[in-house]
Enzyme design. Structure first.
Site, PDB file in Angstrom:
ATOM      1  N   SER A 112       0.847  -1.194   0.000  1.00 63.52           N
ATOM      2  CA  SER A 112       0.000   0.000   0.000  1.00 63.52           C
ATOM      3  C   SER A 112       0.885   1.247   0.000  1.00 63.52           C
ATOM      4  O   SER A 112       2.066   1.165  -0.342  1.00 63.52           O
ATOM      5  CB  SER A 112      -0.933  -0.024   1.212  1.00 63.52           C
ATOM      6  N   ASN A 113       0.351   2.381   0.379  1.00 63.19           N
ATOM      7  CA  ASN A 113       1.152   3.608   0.436  1.00 63.19           C
ATOM      8  C   ASN A 113       0.652   4.499   1.563  1.00 63.19           C
ATOM      9  O   ASN A 113      -0.291   4.145   2.266  1.00 63.19           O
ATOM     10  CB  ASN A 113       1.115   4.328  -0.921  1.00 63.19           C
ATOM     11  N   HIS A 114       1.258   5.661   1.705  1.00 67.02           N
ATOM     12  CA  HIS A 114       1.006   6.507   2.881  1.00 67.02           C
ATOM     13  C   HIS A 114      -0.199   7.430   2.757  1.00 67.02           C
ATOM     14  O   HIS A 114      -0.410   8.277   3.618  1.00 67.02           O
ATOM     15  CB  HIS A 114       2.224   7.383   3.155  1.00 67.02           C
TER      16      HIS A 114
END
Ligand code: CTP
Length: 301
Positions: A112-114
């Site tokens: 995923s990402n931030h």
């Protein structure tokens, strides 16, 4: 009510052209007095909004109606008055994507990402405040659903693609804010992957590009994309404008102070076929406001 303007507050009131709200607070007998009630009726007849006092313990120690309405309730009421002024998107249907997608490797791990979703949620809320019918297709976030917004929860890029493409049909436009994973694990493991000696490689494959699919197919809709870069902001973002057939790209440099993931502020540049416009550091709510003003300036949706 009687036009006496012998202090700063009342002088301001007598000159005001904006909506005015009053939140009376006094002892119960004073509030119930016909003089007070008549003055309130006079003000209401002139278009002043009355935020009724609450009931309960008063400064005198008596119980009754006269307690000032709770500050939160007054602020919410005034917020509602301000929003009423600009229902310019009533009857329009807009799609917003927000947050990060989650690409599962096995029942335990994911890629995923931030992205926090804050920017997209601010835009969805602002669209709803302006009267639009909003579908918010969202990855996982901790954020509350903005008032008046229809929320569709998804996990993966593939799920977001399906939901967003379906919602886009018959809409008047979309603002695609989501940080969609560009790659997803090629194989999902039904059982937890156990560790072994040595390194592990996880083969990944491209996810569908939602904006890249919708863009070339759009007819009358306004399409706004986002672009997050760490260098060559304008050049790279302008390329996305052309490649994805967008009307506007909101670009931000992840390395700029006060911009990017998780924070409540952003520094963005608007990129349109006419050129670029750099905005100063602003709250994400103000950026959302500015994006919608820019969209409406360019196109009556
Ligand atoms: N986007 C999308 N579907 C994807 C990937 C991105 O709809 N699968 C949208 C994002 O919501 C955003 C815009 O496309 O509005 C970002 O464009 P993209 O070219 O994907 O930007 P980056 O991911 O930053 O591209 P790159 O990794 O090449 O810098």
């Amino acid at each position: 009510a009687s036009g006496i303007a012998d202090n700063l507050l009342l002088t301001t009131y007598l000159s005001a052209r904006c909506p005015v709200a009053v939140a009376p607070a006094m002892d119960l007998d004073m509030y119930a007095h016909e003089a007070t009630q008549q003055n309130l009726r006079t003000l209401a007849r002139r278009g002043v909004h009355i935020v009724e006092p609450g009931e309960g313990e008063l400064a005198s120690g008596l119980q009754g109606k006269g307690r000032m309405a709770e500050p939160d309730a007054i602020a919410a009421f005034v917020g509602g008055l301000l929003r009423e002024k600009k229902k310019s998107l009533a009857g329009k249907r807009l799609i917003v994507t927000a947050g990060a997608t989650i690409e599962a490797i096995d029942p335990v791990r994911f890629i995923s990402n931030h992205s926090s979703g804050k920017m997209g949620y601010a835009i969805a809320g602002e669209l709803a405040d302006r009267g639009a019918c909003v579908t918010l297709v969202t990855g996982r976030t901790e954020l509350p659903t903005p008032a008046g917004v229809e929320r569709v929860d998804v996990l993966s890029a593939a799920e977001m693609y399906d939901a967003a493409v379906r919602a886009f049909e018959g809409s008047d436009g979309a603002v695609m804010c989501a940080a969609v994973a560009d790659y997803t694990p090629a194989d999902y493991h039904d059982d937890k992957v156990k560790k072994k000696d040595g390194d592990l490689s996880i083969p990944v494959e491209r996810t569908p590009d939602i904006l890249g699919t919708i863009g070339p197919q759009k007819t009358h809709q306004f399409l706004c994309g986002f672009s997050m870069e760490t260098k060559d902001l304008v050049e790279n973002s302008s390329a996305k404008l052309a490649k994805k057939n967008l009307d506007m790209v909101v670009a931000n440099n992840l390395k700029g102070a006060g911009a990017g993931f998780g924070v409540d502020t952003n520094v963005v540049t608007f990129i349109t076929p006419d050129g670029t416009r750099e905005l100063p550091l602003m709250s994400k709510a103000d950026v959302a406001d500015a994006i919608l003003d820019e969209i409406l300036k360019r196109r009556s949706l």
